[in-house]
Design an enzyme around this catalytic site. Sequence first.
Site, PDB file in Angstrom:
ATOM      1  N   ARG A   1       0.843  -1.188   0.000  1.00 47.38           N
ATOM      2  CA  ARG A   1       0.000   0.000   0.000  1.00 47.38           C
ATOM      3  C   ARG A   1       0.884   1.246   0.000  1.00 47.38           C
ATOM      4  NH1 ARG A   1      -3.522  -2.861  -1.442  1.00 47.38           N
ATOM      5  NH2 ARG A   1      -5.550  -3.244  -0.456  1.00 47.38           N
TER       6      ARG A   1
ATOM      7  N   HIS B   1      -1.146   0.021  -9.679  1.00 46.77           N
ATOM      8  CA  HIS B   1      -1.834  -0.884  -8.745  1.00 46.77           C
ATOM      9  C   HIS B   1      -2.404  -2.103  -9.492  1.00 46.77           C
ATOM     10  CE1 HIS B   1      -3.968  -1.020  -4.598  1.00 46.77           C
ATOM     11  NE2 HIS B   1      -3.825  -2.241  -5.085  1.00 46.77           N
TER      12      HIS B   1
HETATM   13  P1  NAP Z   1      -1.615 -11.568   5.114  1.00 42.60           P
HETATM   14  O1  NAP Z   1      -1.777 -12.985   4.696  1.00 42.60           O
HETATM   15  O2  NAP Z   1      -2.525 -11.016   6.136  1.00 42.60           O
HETATM   16  O3  NAP Z   1      -0.090 -11.410   5.595  1.00 42.60           O
HETATM   17  C1  NAP Z   1       0.373 -10.262   6.203  1.00 42.60           C
HETATM   18  C2  NAP Z   1       1.782 -10.487   6.716  1.00 42.60           C
HETATM   19  O4  NAP Z   1       2.269  -9.259   7.270  1.00 42.60           O
HETATM   20  C3  NAP Z   1       1.830 -11.539   7.840  1.00 42.60           C
HETATM   21  O5  NAP Z   1       2.993 -12.308   7.734  1.00 42.60           O
HETATM   22  C4  NAP Z   1       1.889 -10.656   9.098  1.00 42.60           C
HETATM   23  O6  NAP Z   1       2.538 -11.250  10.207  1.00 42.60           O
HETATM   24  C5  NAP Z   1       2.724  -9.507   8.597  1.00 42.60           C
HETATM   25  N1  NAP Z   1       2.518  -8.328   9.440  1.00 42.60           N
HETATM   26  C6  NAP Z   1       1.374  -7.684   9.727  1.00 42.60           C
HETATM   27  N2  NAP Z   1       1.594  -6.668  10.574  1.00 42.60           N
HETATM   28  C7  NAP Z   1       2.917  -6.689  10.850  1.00 42.60           C
HETATM   29  C8  NAP Z   1       3.752  -5.917  11.673  1.00 42.60           C
HETATM   30  N3  NAP Z   1       3.283  -4.902  12.410  1.00 42.60           N
HETATM   31  N4  NAP Z   1       5.058  -6.225  11.718  1.00 42.60           N
HETATM   32  C9  NAP Z   1       5.565  -7.266  11.014  1.00 42.60           C
HETATM   33  N5  NAP Z   1       4.814  -8.046  10.205  1.00 42.60           N
HETATM   34  C10 NAP Z   1       3.508  -7.754  10.125  1.00 42.60           C
HETATM   35  O7  NAP Z   1      -1.720 -10.599   3.852  1.00 42.60           O
HETATM   36  P2  NAP Z   1      -1.485 -10.952   2.309  1.00 42.60           P
HETATM   37  O8  NAP Z   1      -2.661 -11.660   1.753  1.00 42.60           O
HETATM   38  O9  NAP Z   1      -0.153 -11.582   2.171  1.00 42.60           O
HETATM   39  O10 NAP Z   1      -1.484  -9.480   1.670  1.00 42.60           O
HETATM   40  C11 NAP Z   1      -0.567  -8.502   2.093  1.00 42.60           C
HETATM   41  C12 NAP Z   1      -0.952  -7.139   1.529  1.00 42.60           C
HETATM   42  O11 NAP Z   1      -0.681  -7.068   0.139  1.00 42.60           O
HETATM   43  C13 NAP Z   1      -2.442  -6.791   1.604  1.00 42.60           C
HETATM   44  O12 NAP Z   1      -2.813  -6.341   2.899  1.00 42.60           O
HETATM   45  C14 NAP Z   1      -2.563  -5.692   0.564  1.00 42.60           C
HETATM   46  O13 NAP Z   1      -2.347  -4.421   1.161  1.00 42.60           O
HETATM   47  C15 NAP Z   1      -1.426  -5.970  -0.405  1.00 42.60           C
HETATM   48  N6  NAP Z   1      -1.935  -6.365  -1.729  1.00 42.60           N
HETATM   49  C16 NAP Z   1      -1.621  -5.581  -2.796  1.00 42.60           C
HETATM   50  C17 NAP Z   1      -2.067  -5.933  -4.054  1.00 42.60           C
HETATM   51  C18 NAP Z   1      -1.689  -5.135  -5.253  1.00 42.60           C
HETATM   52  O14 NAP Z   1      -2.246  -5.363  -6.332  1.00 42.60           O
HETATM   53  N7  NAP Z   1      -0.743  -4.221  -5.146  1.00 42.60           N
HETATM   54  C19 NAP Z   1      -2.846  -7.084  -4.224  1.00 42.60           C
HETATM   55  C20 NAP Z   1      -3.145  -7.863  -3.123  1.00 42.60           C
HETATM   56  C21 NAP Z   1      -2.663  -7.487  -1.862  1.00 42.60           C
HETATM   57  P3  NAP Z   1       1.939 -12.572  10.904  1.00 42.60           P
HETATM   58  O15 NAP Z   1       2.181 -13.692   9.915  1.00 42.60           O
HETATM   59  O16 NAP Z   1       2.771 -12.697  12.108  1.00 42.60           O
HETATM   60  O17 NAP Z   1       0.493 -12.299  11.134  1.00 42.60           O
HETATM   61  C1  GLV Z   2      -5.457  -5.170  -3.806  1.00 43.34           C
HETATM   62  O1  GLV Z   2      -4.767  -4.207  -3.624  1.00 43.34           O
HETATM   63  C2  GLV Z   2      -5.920  -6.028  -2.778  1.00 43.34           C
HETATM   64  O2  GLV Z   2      -5.753  -5.705  -1.590  1.00 43.34           O
HETATM   65  O3  GLV Z   2      -6.474  -7.091  -3.117  1.00 43.34           O
END
Ligand code: NAP
Ligand code: GLV
Length: 310
Positions: free
Chosen positions: A226, A274
């Site tokens: 983000r 994005h």
């Molecule tokens: P997720 O499964 O919830 O994983 C989040 C990771 O971040 C987990 O390992 C979590 O730790 C860690 N984390 C959270 N808060 C933290 C902190 N304060 N300090 C250290 N580590 C922390 O999320 P995801 O599905 O992988 O997605 C991640 C992000 O990608 C989304 O929230 C979104 O913003 C972004 N995204 C972007 C796009 C795009 O097109 N650009 C698309 C999809 C997603 P724990 O494992 O210990 O809980």
């Molecule tokens: C895209 O940014 C998502 O969070 O799925």
Amino acid sequence: MALIYVSSWSDGDLWRKALVPLLPGEELRVWPDTGDVTEIDCALAWRPPFGSLAKLPNLKLIANLGAGVDYLMQDPDLPRGVPIVRLVDPLMTEQMTEYVVLAVMTGLRRLRDYLDLQREGTWVEIERDVHPPSQRTVGILGMGELGRDAARKLKAIGYRVQGWSRSPKRIRGIPCAHGRERMVDFVGACDALVCLLPLTPETTGILNRDLFGAMKPGAYLVNAARGGHLVDADLLAALESGHLSGAFLDVFHTEPLPAGHPFWTHPKVTVTPHIAALTLPAMIGGIVDNYRRMQAGQPLLNVIDLAQGY
Ligand code: NAP
Ligand code: GLV
């Protein structure tokens, strides 16, 4: 009962087409055509207008049509006590991993510089001092659904990969650290650093001058999470001083990235709009599964922990 699609961004008809065959007999309404609001028990939401979900008194499930729930969490009138699930899907993960691999390789193989040389018709090896992947460390901030897959695939290419998260992780072949106190050492070892964290109060502005200062000279930054994670001015300063070699950015504080923003024309910054991992109607299966679970009173999957904000 009925479902409703609530978004200020995208087209409800696409979702209706995807959903109807999977939930025969269920009605999908599209905001703002709510009909009788008391009949709605599930909202499919992507950046819903603030206050819209609060108008649905019998809501039992909010399904976020994306991985990140940061926008939803900012709604001051978000209904309390209604579970929120998010989209987790292999098609999302695949796309993100592909993007991360592209971005990391663009930085570490100096692709931007070679494209510039091609434009000039210049045949030059920029670096004689070669660093194969086994001598490069890629760090992933956020070892969740997306971070873990990207880490494994970067590892399969041959990079040394390490992961950082909030809680401890054990992943074969990938050393993992956790917690703020380990962050400086963690980023100091990386030739490329990839941000795949959720945006929460704890992670807002985490990509800042202190973190850049702790990074290796010449390291490369990828932010596909983000825009709120990044302090833009601190990145520009780190690029200007030459401390960081470049950045590959998919997400921004304001989207679309405003005309005239220095990232648009910066020679060391690659901007994408994005698109790292788009939500596709083909990803509806997990949402339908959760809707069925909600109806049957079974445990939901991919539920947001409201206290942690992700
Ligand atoms: P997720 O499964 O919830 O994983 C989040 C990771 O971040 C987990 O390992 C979590 O730790 C860690 N984390 C959270 N808060 C933290 C902190 N304060 N300090 C250290 N580590 C922390 O999320 P995801 O599905 O992988 O997605 C991640 C992000 O990608 C989304 O929230 C979104 O913003 C972004 N995204 C972007 C796009 C795009 O097109 N650009 C698309 C999809 C997603 P724990 O494992 O210990 O809980
Ligand atoms: C895209 O940014 C998502 O969070 O799925």
